[in-house]
Scaffold this motif. Structure first.
Motif, PDB file in Angstrom:
ATOM      1  N   ASN A 193     -36.563  -1.523 -16.889  1.00 37.82           N
ATOM      2  CA  ASN A 193     -36.774  -2.788 -17.604  1.00 37.82           C
ATOM      3  C   ASN A 193     -36.663  -3.984 -16.651  1.00 37.82           C
ATOM      4  N   ALA A 194     -37.161  -3.801 -15.446  1.00 36.11           N
ATOM      5  CA  ALA A 194     -37.105  -4.868 -14.437  1.00 36.11           C
ATOM      6  C   ALA A 194     -37.932  -6.071 -14.883  1.00 36.11           C
ATOM      7  N   THR A 195     -37.383  -7.268 -14.684  1.00 38.23           N
ATOM      8  CA  THR A 195     -38.057  -8.497 -15.095  1.00 38.23           C
ATOM      9  C   THR A 195     -39.159  -8.871 -14.100  1.00 38.23           C
ATOM     10  N   ASP A 196     -39.991  -9.871 -14.501  1.00 42.67           N
ATOM     11  CA  ASP A 196     -41.023 -10.386 -13.595  1.00 42.67           C
ATOM     12  C   ASP A 196     -40.393 -10.878 -12.296  1.00 42.67           C
ATOM     13  N   GLU A 197     -39.274 -11.618 -12.423  1.00 43.44           N
ATOM     14  CA  GLU A 197     -38.616 -12.185 -11.244  1.00 43.44           C
ATOM     15  C   GLU A 197     -38.137 -11.081 -10.295  1.00 43.44           C
ATOM     16  N   THR A 198     -37.532 -10.035 -10.879  1.00 49.44           N
ATOM     17  CA  THR A 198     -37.059  -8.919 -10.050  1.00 49.44           C
ATOM     18  C   THR A 198     -38.222  -8.218  -9.371  1.00 49.44           C
ATOM     19  N   LEU A 199     -39.302  -8.030 -10.106  1.00 49.97           N
ATOM     20  CA  LEU A 199     -40.466  -7.323  -9.552  1.00 49.97           C
ATOM     21  C   LEU A 199     -41.175  -8.151  -8.480  1.00 49.97           C
ATOM     22  N   LEU A 200     -41.221  -9.462  -8.680  1.00 48.59           N
ATOM     23  CA  LEU A 200     -41.821 -10.326  -7.655  1.00 48.59           C
ATOM     24  C   LEU A 200     -40.985 -10.282  -6.379  1.00 48.59           C
ATOM     25  N   LYS A 201     -39.650 -10.305  -6.537  1.00 47.54           N
ATOM     26  CA  LYS A 201     -38.759 -10.177  -5.387  1.00 47.54           C
ATOM     27  C   LYS A 201     -38.938  -8.808  -4.739  1.00 47.54           C
ATOM     28  N   PHE A 202     -39.085  -7.786  -5.573  1.00 50.16           N
ATOM     29  CA  PHE A 202     -39.310  -6.427  -5.082  1.00 50.16           C
ATOM     30  C   PHE A 202     -40.578  -6.383  -4.240  1.00 50.16           C
ATOM     31  N   GLN A 203     -41.642  -6.977  -4.746  1.00 52.28           N
ATOM     32  CA  GLN A 203     -42.911  -6.971  -4.014  1.00 52.28           C
ATOM     33  C   GLN A 203     -42.773  -7.686  -2.669  1.00 52.28           C
ATOM     34  N   GLU A 204     -42.043  -8.796  -2.675  1.00 53.55           N
ATOM     35  CA  GLU A 204     -41.815  -9.555  -1.441  1.00 53.55           C
ATOM     36  C   GLU A 204     -41.057  -8.710  -0.418  1.00 53.55           C
ATOM     37  N   VAL A 205     -39.985  -8.050  -0.870  1.00 51.73           N
ATOM     38  CA  VAL A 205     -39.185  -7.195   0.016  1.00 51.73           C
ATOM     39  C   VAL A 205     -40.016  -6.002   0.486  1.00 51.73           C
ATOM     40  N   TYR A 206     -40.775  -5.422  -0.429  1.00 50.30           N
ATOM     41  CA  TYR A 206     -41.621  -4.264  -0.120  1.00 50.30           C
ATOM     42  C   TYR A 206     -42.645  -4.607   0.971  1.00 50.30           C
ATOM     43  N   GLU A 207     -43.318  -5.741   0.815  1.00 50.58           N
ATOM     44  CA  GLU A 207     -44.334  -6.145   1.800  1.00 50.58           C
ATOM     45  C   GLU A 207     -43.687  -6.492   3.138  1.00 50.58           C
ATOM     46  N   TYR A 208     -42.518  -7.157   3.092  1.00 49.84           N
ATOM     47  CA  TYR A 208     -41.797  -7.485   4.327  1.00 49.84           C
ATOM     48  C   TYR A 208     -41.357  -6.204   5.034  1.00 49.84           C
ATOM     49  N   THR A 209     -40.864  -5.247   4.258  1.00 52.37           N
ATOM     50  CA  THR A 209     -40.398  -3.981   4.833  1.00 52.37           C
ATOM     51  C   THR A 209     -41.562  -3.214   5.450  1.00 52.37           C
ATOM     52  N   GLN A 210     -42.725  -3.287   4.832  1.00 57.14           N
ATOM     53  CA  GLN A 210     -43.915  -2.657   5.409  1.00 57.14           C
ATOM     54  C   GLN A 210     -44.221  -3.252   6.788  1.00 57.14           C
ATOM     55  N   LYS A 211     -44.148  -4.589   6.883  1.00 56.18           N
ATOM     56  CA  LYS A 211     -44.380  -5.265   8.170  1.00 56.18           C
ATOM     57  C   LYS A 211     -43.332  -4.852   9.194  1.00 56.18           C
ATOM     58  N   LEU A 212     -42.077  -4.777   8.733  1.00 61.70           N
ATOM     59  CA  LEU A 212     -40.974  -4.408   9.629  1.00 61.70           C
ATOM     60  C   LEU A 212     -41.172  -3.006  10.188  1.00 61.70           C
ATOM     61  N   ILE A 213     -41.496  -2.062   9.324  1.00 65.94           N
ATOM     62  CA  ILE A 213     -41.687  -0.669   9.756  1.00 65.94           C
ATOM     63  C   ILE A 213     -42.897  -0.553  10.686  1.00 65.94           C
ATOM     64  N   LYS A 214     -43.962  -1.272  10.353  1.00 66.04           N
ATOM     65  CA  LYS A 214     -45.159  -1.247  11.203  1.00 66.04           C
ATOM     66  C   LYS A 214     -44.855  -1.798  12.589  1.00 66.04           C
ATOM     67  N   ARG A 215     -44.089  -2.924  12.612  1.00 66.82           N
ATOM     68  CA  ARG A 215     -43.744  -3.535  13.897  1.00 66.82           C
ATOM     69  C   ARG A 215     -42.815  -2.627  14.704  1.00 66.82           C
TER      70      ARG A 215
END
Length: 703
Positions: free
Chosen positions: A46-68
């Motif tokens: 039951n994650a809220t929009d705010e939590t999911l938007l934060k999740f997406q931000e962290v997810y995309e940042y983590t993708q960049k981190l792992i790639k780098r």
């Protein structure tokens, strides 16, 4: 799925690992945040929009981190610089900044003094000096062994070795992080007048700022940076170098060290002043600017949310009036679906003009059964509103009018989207249409305007424009999908914010609507060119058809749940349904419990719009001129914009009046956003100050 990614996300988002995995799978499958938040609650905790938007931000940042990380590991491996200790440091890094700090000594992209010293064979001498075990005389004797055609003197050799030590010092992870923290906590930002400084200009209060960077508010720093950009002041970051140097001498140099330690101290100080501090000062200023930009953009997003969620004026035929003197007042009429009907121009410069204009307006009001009037708040707004006020009174008209902000209307009227929507209309008429549309449905009208032109928030032109646009898109996307969109009246621009609908697909929908007529069923969406199963799945729940074939098509219930929705409506008492019944239905129809709860809510309030519960539009009661006001007068107003330092209130004048945060309450208020909102109506505000020359008014709510 990368275990390290899950571990990093888990450390930053408070969700169970099973939900983290589910959300990642949904994102990788092409699901939008709006779709996940609304229709996949049962597998996201039951994650809220705010939590999911934060999740997406962290997810995309983590993708960049792992790639780098992978890139750096491969580079170091190719250069044969990778060892177990270095690999572990890289693997355990949790931020891109920490990762780049680790990698910096191995980049080898600059031709530094230390690089030259290494090329000239002085690395071992640097190692010898760094031990601090030898006297100055002993170091000088050892330096003779390093002389060559490029290093001809003992001083050259020692200085070259010191350059190597200085670089090593500046690249040490603990050293860099320590100095970085010192600057973050103690560095001051100091401004100074330039030769072109205007003594009584806009930046007169910024001529001699001397404040710790961490204490500067975002609007203050953005103002300073704008003044620097306009060459009114200079700015520098000042560090307490003496404190840092004393720390070097106290904690980095052993007491038992031989006299050669002076070379190491000199090298460390050189590394600090020449290499480390300049780069960290630039980094600090960049971070402060980014932080200020982010805070301003966040404020922009909050203002935008309240602006876009302003309740629409439904089932109304609206006359939009774009005031003007010499060029006349432009008129445009839109129907209850926002479709353009007619336009005209009137003049209010003389009694003869007014008489003729009255006839023209009365004719239009009668012909189209106009039920509301929107007047832009620009030049001649007061005169136009007075004209309508008198027209109502003289003709006993039962019609309301409102003065609306016309900021951005001219930008829209000359934009590509306006040309596409009204190719055969003059730009001035498009502006009047935009003013009418803002009263009818603010969200639908304002999504068409560039974010910098909306006049909300602060320093829109000074912040990160990419992030500002992203904030507009995210805010609008979230709200549009939370409210829902009427597929038969929405512009392609508004449709493009619907989950799963690109701008191209949105245009295809409007073209289909023109060719085939209004949609009567959501299933027809599958006949639109380019809309396949995925786009349909992601978008259909957020679209509405008011008078469609099924009552469900005017709801937020997803077609995948139509069967259970029909069962609930026909077989169940929705007012008394309990969790036990819902759990039973959940198993019977393979529908999640949280989804079932949402379906029940939708069925109880068919066609519900969250904006219906908000404060409705405020229509005009009286017209004011700045010459009619005096200090101490009480006025009513509507909040138009909120900044860090105050709120701008529409009190019926061309320019909004200013309510400084210090004038709201005797109690301490951290931010006016906590107590005020866009379009909030305020009563009995007092005039604190009037500047007729600058056409500015200050307000107070203090007793």
């Amino acid at each position: 799925m990368n275990d390290k990614m899950i571990e990093i996300i888990k450390s930053k988002i408070n969700l169970d690992i099973k939900y983290i995995k589910n959300i990642i799978e949904l994102l990788e499958d092409g699901s939008t945040i709006a779709f996940i938040a609304r229709y996949r609650k049962d597998i996201t905790g039951n994650a809220t929009d705010e939590t999911l938007l934060k999740f997406q931000e962290v997810y995309e940042y983590t993708q960049k981190l792992i790639k780098r990380k992978d890139e750096i590991l491969n580079i170091l491996k190719e250069k044969d610089n990778l060892n177990d200790k270095l690999k572990l440091l890289i693997t355990e890094a949790t931020t891109l900044r920490a990762l780049e700090d680790i990698y910096e000594p191995y980049k080898g992209t600059k031709n530094t003094r230390a690089d030259d010293a290494v090329k000239n064979g002085l690395e071992n001498l640097a190692n010898i000096i760094s031990t601090m075990k030898y006297t100055i005389h002993e170091i000088e004797q050892k330096a003779k062994n390093f002389l060559n055609k490029n290093i001809t003197t003992i001083d050259d050799a020692i200085n070259g070795a010191k350059d190597i030590i200085a670089l090593r010092y500046s690249q040490e992870l603990k050293t860099k992080e320590g100095v970085r923290k010192n600057l973050e906590n103690h560095a001051t930002l100091v401004t100074k007048k330039t030769k072109t400084f205007e003594e009584n200009g806009l930046y007169k209060n910024l001529a001699s700022v001397n404040t710790k960077g961490k204490y500067l508010k975002s609007h203050q720093l953005l103002a300073i940076l704008r003044a620097v950009n306009e060459k009114q002041i200079s700015l520098k970051v000042v560090a307490d170098e003496e404190f840092i140097i004393n720390g070097i001498k106290q904690y980095r140099i052993p007491n038992h060290a031989q006299s050669s330690k002076v070379y190491v101290v000199d090298a460390y100080i050189d590394g600090l002043k020449r290499l480390l501090l300049p780069s960290l000062k630039r980094e600090l200023l960049s971070n402060l600017k980014q932080k200020a930009s982010d805070e301003a953009i966040e404020l922009f997003g909050k203002n935008l949310t309240e602006l876009l969620i302003t309740p629409p004026l439904v089932n109304q035929v609206i006359l939009g009036m774009d005031p003007g003197f010499r060029t006349g007042c432009k008129l445009a009429i839109i129907d209850d679906n926002g479709n353009y009907l007619d336009s005209s121009v009137i003049y209010l410069l003389s009694q003869n003009n007014i008489k003729e204009s009255s006839k023209k307006v009365l004719s239009l009001l009668k012909k189209y059964n106009v039920t509301a009037i929107a007047i832009g708040n620009g030049t001649a707004s007061k005169e136009t509103a007075s004209f309508i006020h008198d027209l109502k009174k003289e003709n006993n008209l039962d019609i309301n009018y409102a003065v609306v902000s016309e900021i951005g209307a001219s930008v829209y009227s000359a934009s590509k989207i306006a040309q596409e929507e009204y190719p055969n209309l003059d730009v001035t008429i498009r502006g009047a249409i935009s003013i009418a549309a803002r009263l009818r449905d603010p969200m639908s009208a304002l999504v068409k305007i560039d974010p910098k032109s909306l006049g909300i928030g602060q320093y829109q032109h000074d912040v990160d424009q990419k992030n500002l646009t992203s904030k507009l898109n995210t805010t609008t996307f979230t709200l549009v999908n939370k409210i829902g969109v009427d597929i038969n009246s929405a512009s392609y621009k508004l449709l493009s914010y619907v989950s799963g609908i690109s701008e191209k697909l949105a245009k295809n929908i409007t073209e289909f609507r023109k060719e085939k007529g209004e949609f009567t069923s959501k299933k027809q969406l599958l006949k639109v060119k380019g809309i396949g199963a995925k786009a349909y799945e992601q978008s259909v729940g957020f679209l509405r058809i008011k008078d469609g074939d099924s009552f469900l098509d005017n709801s937020g219930i997803h077609p995948e749940n139509y069967d259970v929705a029909k069962y609930l409506k026909e077989k169940c008492d929705l007012s008394n349904i309990d969790n036990a019944q819902l759990k039973e239905l959940s198993l019977k129809f393979n529908c999640g419990l949280e989804s079932l709860k949402d379906i029940v809510i939708e069925l109880k309030k068919p066609g519900f719009d969250i904006r219906d519960e908000l404060e409705q539009i405020s229509f005009c009661e009286d017209i004011k001129s700045i010459d009619e006001l005096k200090i101490g007068d009480s006025v009513n107003g509507v909040v138009r914009n909120i900044t860090d330092f105050g709120a701008f209130i529409d009190i019926g004048l061309k320019n909004d009046a200013m309510l400084h945060i210090s004038q709201y309450s005797h109690k301490r208020i951290s931010h006016l956003m906590d107590v005020l909102s866009i379009n909030q109506q305020l009563k009995n505000i007092k005039i604190q100050n009037i500047d007729v020359e600058k056409n500015k008014i200050s307000l107070t709510m203090l007793d």
